[in-house]
Design a protein around this motif. Structure first.
Motif, mmCIF file in Angstrom:
data_model
loop_
_atom_site.group_PDB
_atom_site.id
_atom_site.type_symbol
_atom_site.label_atom_id
_atom_site.label_comp_id
_atom_site.label_asym_id
_atom_site.label_seq_id
_atom_site.Cartn_x
_atom_site.Cartn_y
_atom_site.Cartn_z
ATOM 1 N N GLY A 138 -13.007 -36.640 -5.691
ATOM 2 C CA GLY A 138 -14.439 -37.221 -6.486
ATOM 3 C C GLY A 138 -15.398 -35.984 -4.791
ATOM 4 N N VAL A 139 -16.744 -36.446 -5.901
ATOM 5 C CA VAL A 139 -17.988 -35.839 -5.103
ATOM 6 C C VAL A 139 -19.105 -36.840 -5.032
ATOM 7 N N HIS A 140 -19.497 -37.327 -4.379
ATOM 8 C CA HIS A 140 -20.632 -38.208 -3.977
ATOM 9 C C HIS A 140 -21.663 -37.923 -4.164
ATOM 10 N N GLY A 141 -21.727 -36.797 -3.305
ATOM 11 C CA GLY A 141 -22.985 -35.969 -3.321
ATOM 12 C C GLY A 141 -23.181 -34.834 -3.626
ATOM 13 N N PRO A 142 -24.067 -34.150 -4.231
ATOM 14 C CA PRO A 142 -24.413 -32.747 -4.613
ATOM 15 C C PRO A 142 -25.132 -32.056 -3.269
ATOM 16 N N PRO A 183 -16.453 -31.270 -13.573
ATOM 17 C CA PRO A 183 -14.695 -31.143 -14.673
ATOM 18 C C PRO A 183 -13.622 -30.508 -13.779
ATOM 19 N N PHE A 184 -13.796 -30.390 -12.432
ATOM 20 C CA PHE A 184 -12.513 -30.515 -12.148
ATOM 21 C C PHE A 184 -11.608 -32.224 -12.635
ATOM 22 N N LEU A 185 -12.167 -33.114 -12.864
ATOM 23 C CA LEU A 185 -11.684 -33.814 -13.006
ATOM 24 C C LEU A 185 -10.842 -33.766 -14.428
ATOM 25 N N GLY A 186 -11.084 -32.727 -14.890
ATOM 26 C CA GLY A 186 -9.188 -32.590 -16.318
ATOM 27 C C GLY A 186 -7.976 -32.970 -15.726
ATOM 28 N N GLU A 187 -8.345 -32.686 -14.675
ATOM 29 C CA GLU A 187 -6.515 -31.986 -13.876
ATOM 30 C C GLU A 187 -6.564 -33.598 -13.641
ATOM 31 N N VAL A 188 -6.809 -35.130 -14.391
ATOM 32 C CA VAL A 188 -6.466 -36.520 -13.491
ATOM 33 C C VAL A 188 -5.324 -36.038 -15.031
ATOM 34 N N LEU A 189 -5.305 -35.137 -16.557
ATOM 35 C CA LEU A 189 -4.321 -35.331 -17.458
ATOM 36 C C LEU A 189 -3.385 -34.122 -17.075
ATOM 37 N N GLU A 190 -3.582 -33.034 -16.224
ATOM 38 C CA GLU A 190 -2.908 -32.207 -16.477
ATOM 39 C C GLU A 190 -1.577 -32.076 -15.297
ATOM 40 N N VAL A 223 -15.205 -38.897 -20.400
ATOM 41 C CA VAL A 223 -14.977 -40.122 -21.628
ATOM 42 C C VAL A 223 -13.849 -38.984 -22.260
ATOM 43 N N GLU A 224 -15.014 -37.682 -22.852
ATOM 44 C CA GLU A 224 -15.114 -36.695 -23.390
ATOM 45 C C GLU A 224 -13.433 -36.010 -23.143
ATOM 46 N N LEU A 225 -14.046 -36.089 -22.241
ATOM 47 C CA LEU A 225 -12.853 -34.817 -21.058
ATOM 48 C C LEU A 225 -11.959 -35.791 -21.225
ATOM 49 N N LEU A 226 -11.330 -36.748 -21.040
ATOM 50 C CA LEU A 226 -10.341 -37.430 -20.323
ATOM 51 C C LEU A 226 -9.417 -38.033 -21.230
ATOM 52 N N LYS A 227 -10.157 -38.629 -23.089
ATOM 53 C CA LYS A 227 -9.771 -39.039 -23.981
ATOM 54 C C LYS A 227 -8.809 -40.501 -23.696
ATOM 55 N N PRO A 228 -8.868 -41.704 -23.242
ATOM 56 C CA PRO A 228 -8.973 -42.325 -22.860
ATOM 57 C C PRO A 228 -8.877 -43.604 -24.256
#
Length: 275
Positions: A138-142, A183-190, A223-228
């Motif tokens: 995760g990224v807590h701060g930019p 966007p790298f959070l899409g790796e959760v599904l992969e 939500v749009e990325l992970l589609k739960p």
């Protein structure tokens, strides 16, 4: 026909304690997340002299907790692990967290920390059932603010039922932790597969004038990325540093006509985490 005991063994529920504190009952396993027991009006210490005032009363206190298999800690901040947790929680309770937070907890006398780096796993076992926790980056701060904020992890939590035909994932959920959308959070599904539920930490938290947790728009991006099929938002109205109310997230999800159900939890309420 499935008998009553077997149905209970497959139940997945969440009792919401406020902020990011949840009591998760996942089959035979019980987890506590990000323990925050401060009362309304008390201030959480965020480091570098920063504090945040609690605006709500928590729905869970240490004396109300059942026996825990473990604690899931996204990061070491005073609104996710407070001084009450340090004082009242049993020091031998397993805590699954980041290496940075594990070091802090060891200094406070906790003896069973599991420090996970991104995509590493930790398991709990009961009989033929396993609860598997996978650390998600995760990224807590930019930008440069990242160096001032503690390392954070999200978690994919899976209930794996053993059987004659081999292990089978009976339920899978993702708890985002205090991360911004990336966007790298899409790796959760992969890496892990389709999700039954996403529990995003929202609120659009502000620190030093910058947003450090997902606001309504970023939450909808997730939500749009992970589609739960089910999304249960938390971490949106308990502290004075939150700048994005729950309504902004709900409205953005509706505006985009995203599939699935948004199921807000209210403090003290127990809800199902199944579709």
């Amino acid at each position: 026909m499935v008998d009553q005991d077997e149905r209970r063994a497959d139940d997945v529920t969440m009792t919401f304690g406020g902020n990011a504190t949840m009591l998760l009952r996942i089959g035979a396993f019980t987890l506590l997340t990000d323990p925050n027991f401060l009362h309304r009006g008390q201030r959480a210490r965020l480091g570098y002299g920063l504090r945040s005032k609690r605006l709500t009363e928590p729905a869970l206190q240490p004396t109300q907790l059942p026996e825990l298999d473990g604690i899931l800690l996204s990061h070491m901040h005073g609104d996710h692990w407070d001084r009450v947790a340090t004082r009242e929680l049993a020091k031998e309770t397993p805590v699954v967290t980041t290496p940075e937070a594990a070091t802090c907890l060891a200094d406070r006398g906790f003896t069973a920390t599991a420090d996970l780096r991104p995509w590493q796993t930790h398991t709990f076992t009961r009989g033929t059932d396993t609860l598997r926790i996978t650390s998600v980056p995760g990224v807590h701060g930019p930008g440069p603010l990242a160096k001032l904020l503690p390392a954070v992890m999200g978690s994919v939590v899976e209930l794996i039922r053993g059987g004659v035909a081999g292990p089978d994932v009976a339920w899978r959920g993702y708890v985002s932790g205090d991360t911004l959308f990336r966007p790298f959070l899409g790796e959760v599904l992969e890496r892990c597969g389709p999700l039954d539920v996403v529990i995003p930490h929202l609120g659009g938290t502000k620190a030093l004038g910058l947003t450090v947790t997902m606001d309504g728009r970023q939450g909808a991006d997730l939500v749009e990325l992970l589609k739960p099929p089910v999304t249960v938002p938390v971490h949106y109205d308990d502290y004075d540093r939150f700048a994005s109310p729950l309504g902004e997230f709900v409205a953005e999800v509706a505006r985009r006509e995203l599939p699935g159900t948004v199921r807000p939890a209210y403090r003290g309420e127990t809800i199902s985490l199944r579709a």
